[in-house]
Design a protein around this motif. Sequence first.
Motif, short mmCIF file in Angstrom:
data_model
loop_
_atom_site.label_atom_id
_atom_site.label_comp_id
_atom_site.label_asym_id
_atom_site.label_seq_id
_atom_site.Cartn_x
_atom_site.Cartn_y
_atom_site.Cartn_z
N MET A 1 -9.74 7.26 -0.25
CA MET A 1 -9.12 7.25 -1.59
C MET A 1 -7.78 6.53 -1.56
SD MET A 1 -9.90 8.39 -4.61
CE MET A 1 -9.12 8.65 -6.20
N GLU A 2 -6.99 6.83 -0.49
CA GLU A 2 -5.67 6.21 -0.36
C GLU A 2 -5.80 4.71 -0.14
OE1 GLU A 2 -1.59 6.03 -0.43
OE2 GLU A 2 -2.90 7.71 -0.92
N LYS A 3 -6.82 4.32 0.67
CA LYS A 3 -7.04 2.90 0.93
C LYS A 3 -7.41 2.16 -0.36
CE LYS A 3 -8.33 2.94 5.82
NZ LYS A 3 -9.41 2.62 6.81
N ARG A 4 -8.24 2.81 -1.19
CA ARG A 4 -8.63 2.20 -2.47
C ARG A 4 -7.41 2.03 -3.37
NH1 ARG A 4 -13.64 4.63 -5.79
NH2 ARG A 4 -14.70 3.76 -3.95
N ARG A 5 -6.54 3.04 -3.37
CA ARG A 5 -5.31 2.98 -4.17
C ARG A 5 -4.41 1.84 -3.68
NH1 ARG A 5 -1.62 5.93 -7.28
NH2 ARG A 5 0.53 5.93 -6.50
N ASN A 6 -4.28 1.70 -2.36
CA ASN A 6 -3.48 0.63 -1.79
C ASN A 6 -4.05 -0.74 -2.15
OD1 ASN A 6 -1.74 2.44 -0.67
ND2 ASN A 6 -2.44 2.19 1.43
N LEU A 7 -5.39 -0.87 -2.05
CA LEU A 7 -6.04 -2.14 -2.37
C LEU A 7 -5.77 -2.51 -3.83
CD1 LEU A 7 -7.93 -4.49 -1.73
CD2 LEU A 7 -9.87 -3.00 -2.31
#
Length: 301
Positions: free
Chosen positions: A1-7
């Motif tokens: 989820m955090e990676k998607r937010r960063n992307l």
Amino acid sequence: MEKRRNLKGYIFVALAGSLWGIGGFFVTKMSDNGASSLMTAFAGHLLAVIPLLLFLLAKKGLEGLKISKKGLIYSILLGVLSKGIFKLSLDTSMTMVGVATTTILMYLAPVWTAIMAVIFFKERLRGYQIIALLLNVIGCVLMVTGGNFTEFNISGLGLTLGLIAGFLYALSTILGKVGTSEDDPLTMACYMLFFSSITTAIFAKPWRNLDLFSNSSFMFWAVLGGVLSGSLANLLFFRGLSMGIDASKTTIVASIEVVIATVAGVFLLNEQINLIGYFGIIVMLASILLMNINIQAKNKH
């Protein structure tokens, strides 16, 4: 989820950089109508803050204007330094040492950002990220010069102002990352552009150029540039920064601006670019990709 937010955050920054990249087209159109560089800067900032303010009021009412003391301080710093003084330093440097030299000096910004990110945010730069920084600078040099280094001008003040412009450009990422931690990015962008409008107005003296605002052609390009390269670009940039992305990567991603600016110059303004320039574009795009891949470190046994 955090990676998607960063992307998502990096995508917003890339979109912001792309919109800044076409800003030169709008500036050229405004200049064709007799506007000075100071007036194009003032008009761009003023006509960016107006639609943002209207959108903010329509969305949140007067509550949308509420901002923390910290947010207000950072908005003032961003507006005065990274927008107002930055623009003045950039334009003055261009008149003294030329567009090519100034552009290269300004796009040392990723290096400045990386240094400040390591100092202030304790971010770690891996070996491949340092290579990405170097590729970014090399790609910019090749793209801007096309391999022709004979037109460089040397002026102590001009070079200094170019370096200052690059530092202030980098500083916007650092200040923006800290400043958006508590306040709505929309509110931050609105206040920042308000203070940048005041800063540029001091130097542009728009009251002496009121005839420009009755020029329909000037106003068309000024409004279009203000909305796209001003309102929307800065809103996307702050929204991206608020998503916890790395400062050291942000300026590299935003450097898509110079690629878009070059391509826009070719297709919209009939500017010329040679094979070395195209190779520089490829190198810059490669640096952006390299900076954002996640190469796992080898475990030491």
